[in-house]
Design a protein around this motif. Structure first.
Motif, PDB file in Angstrom:
ATOM      1  N   ARG A 255       0.838  -1.486  -0.021  1.00 38.30           N
ATOM      2  CA  ARG A 255      -0.093   0.361   0.037  1.00 38.30           C
ATOM      3  C   ARG A 255       1.091   1.220  -0.092  1.00 38.30           C
ATOM      4  O   ARG A 255       0.329   2.291   0.042  1.00 38.30           O
ATOM      5  CB  ARG A 255      -1.232   0.161   1.246  1.00 38.30           C
ATOM      6  CG  ARG A 255      -1.861  -1.335   0.976  1.00 38.30           C
ATOM      7  CD  ARG A 255      -3.261  -0.740   2.316  1.00 38.30           C
ATOM      8  NE  ARG A 255      -3.776  -2.496   1.662  1.00 38.30           N
ATOM      9  CZ  ARG A 255      -5.412  -2.030   1.079  1.00 38.30           C
ATOM     10  NH1 ARG A 255      -5.082  -1.374  -0.269  1.00 38.30           N
ATOM     11  NH2 ARG A 255      -5.697  -3.180   0.953  1.00 38.30           N
ATOM     12  N   TYR A 257       3.299   1.875  -2.274  1.00 31.54           N
ATOM     13  CA  TYR A 257       4.331   2.307  -3.674  1.00 31.54           C
ATOM     14  C   TYR A 257       5.600   2.633  -3.436  1.00 31.54           C
ATOM     15  O   TYR A 257       6.192   3.840  -3.405  1.00 31.54           O
ATOM     16  CB  TYR A 257       3.324   3.965  -4.158  1.00 31.54           C
ATOM     17  CG  TYR A 257       1.273   3.445  -3.805  1.00 31.54           C
ATOM     18  CD1 TYR A 257       1.426   3.088  -5.071  1.00 31.54           C
ATOM     19  CD2 TYR A 257       0.807   4.639  -2.921  1.00 31.54           C
ATOM     20  CE1 TYR A 257      -0.238   3.812  -5.581  1.00 31.54           C
ATOM     21  CE2 TYR A 257      -0.465   3.823  -3.079  1.00 31.54           C
ATOM     22  CZ  TYR A 257      -1.180   3.950  -4.629  1.00 31.54           C
ATOM     23  OH  TYR A 257      -1.932   3.537  -4.813  1.00 31.54           O
ATOM     24  N   SER A 264       8.874   4.972  -0.419  1.00 33.00           N
ATOM     25  CA  SER A 264       8.236   5.371  -0.780  1.00 33.00           C
ATOM     26  C   SER A 264       7.911   5.675  -1.889  1.00 33.00           C
ATOM     27  O   SER A 264       9.067   6.959  -1.896  1.00 33.00           O
ATOM     28  CB  SER A 264       6.994   5.129   0.014  1.00 33.00           C
ATOM     29  OG  SER A 264       5.605   5.105  -0.610  1.00 33.00           O
ATOM     30  N   ASP A 265       7.296   6.092  -3.194  1.00 32.98           N
ATOM     31  CA  ASP A 265       7.098   7.140  -4.259  1.00 32.98           C
ATOM     32  C   ASP A 265       6.312   8.079  -3.237  1.00 32.98           C
ATOM     33  O   ASP A 265       6.378   9.223  -4.322  1.00 32.98           O
ATOM     34  CB  ASP A 265       6.742   6.596  -5.374  1.00 32.98           C
ATOM     35  CG  ASP A 265       7.248   4.708  -5.715  1.00 32.98           C
ATOM     36  OD1 ASP A 265       8.434   4.863  -5.672  1.00 32.98           O
ATOM     37  OD2 ASP A 265       6.384   4.179  -6.689  1.00 32.98           O
ATOM     38  N   VAL A 266       5.826   8.301  -2.202  1.00 28.00           N
ATOM     39  CA  VAL A 266       5.122   9.048  -1.916  1.00 28.00           C
ATOM     40  C   VAL A 266       5.743  10.066  -1.491  1.00 28.00           C
ATOM     41  O   VAL A 266       6.427   9.595  -0.066  1.00 28.00           O
ATOM     42  CB  VAL A 266       3.605   8.276  -1.237  1.00 28.00           C
ATOM     43  CG1 VAL A 266       2.229   9.457  -0.437  1.00 28.00           C
ATOM     44  CG2 VAL A 266       2.633   7.295  -1.795  1.00 28.00           C
ATOM     45  N   TYR A 271       0.071  14.787  -0.480  1.00 25.85           N
ATOM     46  CA  TYR A 271      -0.411  13.996  -1.655  1.00 25.85           C
ATOM     47  C   TYR A 271      -1.796  13.632  -1.246  1.00 25.85           C
ATOM     48  O   TYR A 271      -2.253  14.209  -0.320  1.00 25.85           O
ATOM     49  CB  TYR A 271       0.614  12.337  -1.174  1.00 25.85           C
ATOM     50  CG  TYR A 271      -0.347  11.729   0.168  1.00 25.85           C
ATOM     51  CD1 TYR A 271      -0.854  10.532  -0.032  1.00 25.85           C
ATOM     52  CD2 TYR A 271      -0.089  11.462   1.442  1.00 25.85           C
ATOM     53  CE1 TYR A 271      -1.786  10.537   1.293  1.00 25.85           C
ATOM     54  CE2 TYR A 271       0.083  11.112   2.776  1.00 25.85           C
ATOM     55  CZ  TYR A 271      -0.867  10.627   2.737  1.00 25.85           C
ATOM     56  OH  TYR A 271      -1.907   9.875   3.167  1.00 25.85           O
ATOM     57  N   GLN A 273      -4.813  11.249  -1.847  1.00 29.37           N
ATOM     58  CA  GLN A 273      -5.718   9.976  -1.976  1.00 29.37           C
ATOM     59  C   GLN A 273      -5.883   9.579  -3.032  1.00 29.37           C
ATOM     60  O   GLN A 273      -6.229   8.564  -3.699  1.00 29.37           O
ATOM     61  CB  GLN A 273      -6.127   9.155  -0.094  1.00 29.37           C
ATOM     62  CG  GLN A 273      -5.629   9.333   0.807  1.00 29.37           C
ATOM     63  CD  GLN A 273      -6.635   8.957   1.941  1.00 29.37           C
ATOM     64  OE1 GLN A 273      -7.643   8.972   1.859  1.00 29.37           O
ATOM     65  NE2 GLN A 273      -6.143   8.457   3.060  1.00 29.37           N
ATOM     66  N   ASP A 275      -4.738  10.456  -5.896  1.00 26.81           N
ATOM     67  CA  ASP A 275      -3.589   9.924  -6.937  1.00 26.81           C
ATOM     68  C   ASP A 275      -2.745   8.728  -6.259  1.00 26.81           C
ATOM     69  O   ASP A 275      -2.944   7.819  -7.241  1.00 26.81           O
ATOM     70  CB  ASP A 275      -2.580  11.126  -6.235  1.00 26.81           C
ATOM     71  CG  ASP A 275      -2.862  11.983  -7.710  1.00 26.81           C
ATOM     72  OD1 ASP A 275      -3.870  11.759  -8.434  1.00 26.81           O
ATOM     73  OD2 ASP A 275      -2.062  13.451  -6.401  1.00 26.81           O
ATOM     74  N   TYR A 276      -3.313   8.296  -4.695  1.00 22.03           N
ATOM     75  CA  TYR A 276      -2.530   6.478  -4.384  1.00 22.03           C
ATOM     76  C   TYR A 276      -3.901   6.259  -3.271  1.00 22.03           C
ATOM     77  O   TYR A 276      -3.926   6.159  -2.220  1.00 22.03           O
ATOM     78  CB  TYR A 276      -1.375   7.339  -3.094  1.00 22.03           C
ATOM     79  CG  TYR A 276      -0.611   7.338  -4.161  1.00 22.03           C
ATOM     80  CD1 TYR A 276       0.861   7.946  -5.147  1.00 22.03           C
ATOM     81  CD2 TYR A 276       0.016   9.411  -3.982  1.00 22.03           C
ATOM     82  CE1 TYR A 276       1.296   7.626  -5.698  1.00 22.03           C
ATOM     83  CE2 TYR A 276       0.644  10.072  -4.590  1.00 22.03           C
ATOM     84  CZ  TYR A 276       2.098   9.714  -5.340  1.00 22.03           C
ATOM     85  OH  TYR A 276       3.298  10.485  -6.015  1.00 22.03           O
ATOM     86  N   LEU A 279      -3.772   3.641  -0.369  1.00 24.47           N
ATOM     87  CA  LEU A 279      -3.893   4.173   1.008  1.00 24.47           C
ATOM     88  C   LEU A 279      -4.764   4.397   1.745  1.00 24.47           C
ATOM     89  O   LEU A 279      -4.296   4.592   3.163  1.00 24.47           O
ATOM     90  CB  LEU A 279      -2.332   5.609   1.271  1.00 24.47           C
ATOM     91  CG  LEU A 279      -0.767   5.577   0.800  1.00 24.47           C
ATOM     92  CD1 LEU A 279      -0.151   6.811   0.777  1.00 24.47           C
ATOM     93  CD2 LEU A 279      -0.843   4.994   1.978  1.00 24.47           C
TER      94      LEU A 279
END
Length: 329
Positions: A255, A257, A264-266, A271, A273, A275-276, A279
């Protein structure tokens, strides 16, 4: 207008299809990204006809089984303790630490260990300037202009410790410069006396085998260590200042990324949610570690750290219990 290359779309689409995302949803997303309907269909059809993709789909199926199991195990564990809560404890015996936290892969804040270290009374910016100001250190600088997850690779600056201390003392709230573990300060003979100011409690620590296992951090208010995981159990001991920490359980790797390395890419400072979306179901614990406290971060737990004040921290992995695990994942 299309801004992503065809190869990038093929990689993206193959990845999502292998993970079980519906073909129609993958096509729609590529059209939103700038491809025509015909181009998007051609990409998907080309992937579905590939033997390599069929093999990847089998791997994706196996991955989905593990992620479903991981989520179920976490929910089962949550019946005895909440993964979004980190207890604060004192007078913790060695046996209780091992049984209730270390072996259970559960974080804990121990409030009565670090406060007894001589470092708590001795260490300050003035102390470091007076005792070590002429020594050379390497710290990160220019982190605001790069992906600071990997900034230490090519944004290290070498100079007198006093010069870096002056930056910190100026009081700017920033993530632009930070002296982190990668300088291996405590492994250098001139800085070795600092280890004498750390009281490694033998209930938890191996106080003898410390070389390459104990690390010094000094940063301004606002300095950040992005969301990442370590390859063993670690601790964060707070000497000066406070740090805010976000933690995500090790069983929720799917979860966060994580496409490269151990980060993490985040950007957990900013950020969405939307987009991700994975999460949304992540169990994110948020705690503040005060001076004199120590956070135990279990193997594989993801953690994002932000200094709320000028901060000095000690991190390490020199526990008295087994802390070498294979294979390294």
């Amino acid at each position: 207008m299309q801004t992503t290359s065809t190869d990038e779309w093929v990689e993206w689409a193959a990845h999502n299809l292998a993970l079980g995302v519906a073909e129609s949803k993958v096509r729609d997303e590529m059209v939103l990204g700038g491809l025509s309907d015909a181009q998007a269909s051609a990409v998907v059809d080309g992937i579905l006809g590939s033997a390599i993709y069929r093999a990847a789909k089998r791997v994706g199926g196996d991955l989905r089984k593990w992620t479903v199991l991981s989520d179920a195990l976490l929910e089962l564990k949550a019946q005895s303790f909440a993964p979004t809560e980190v207890p604060r404890v004192a007078n913790l015996s060695s046996e209780a630490f091992l049984r209730d936290y270390y072996a259970l892969n559960r974080p804990v804040i121990i409030v009565d260990v670090v406060d007894t270290w001589p470092a708590r009374a001795k260490w300050s910016l003035d102390f470091f300037r007076e005792q070590y100001g002429d020594e050379t250190v390497t710290y990160q600088k220019g982190r605001s202009d790069v992906d600071y997850r990997e900034a230490f690779i090519d944004h290290g600056v070498t100079g007198p410790f006093s010069e870096y201390i002056d930056l910190i003392a100026a009081g700017k709230i920033t993530n632009d410069y930070y002296l982190i573990a990668h300088d291996r300060l405590l492994d250098r003979p001139r800085f070795a006396p600092l280890l004498n100011d750390i009281g490694f409690d033998d209930r938890y620590f191996d106080g003898v085998d410390t070389h390459g296992r104990v690390f010094f951090w000094l940063g301004p208010k606002g300095s950040i260590t992005p969301m990442h995981r370590d390859l063993g159990n670690v601790y964060l001991a707070q000497i000066m200042g406070r740090k805010s920490i976000k933690l995500i359980p090790s069983t929720q790797m799917h979860r966060v990324y994580n496409s490269v390395g151990y980060h993490s890419d985040v950007d957990f400072e900013n950020y969405s949610q939307q987009d991700y979306p994975l999460l949304r179901d992540a169990h994110i614990a948020e705690v503040v570690i005060n001076p004199g406290e120590m956070l135990f971060i279990p193997l594989g737990w993801w953690h994002h750290v932000k200094a709320l004040d000028v901060s000095v921290s000690i991190t390490g992995n020199n526990f008295r219990f087994n802390n070498v695990f294979t294979p390294i994942f």
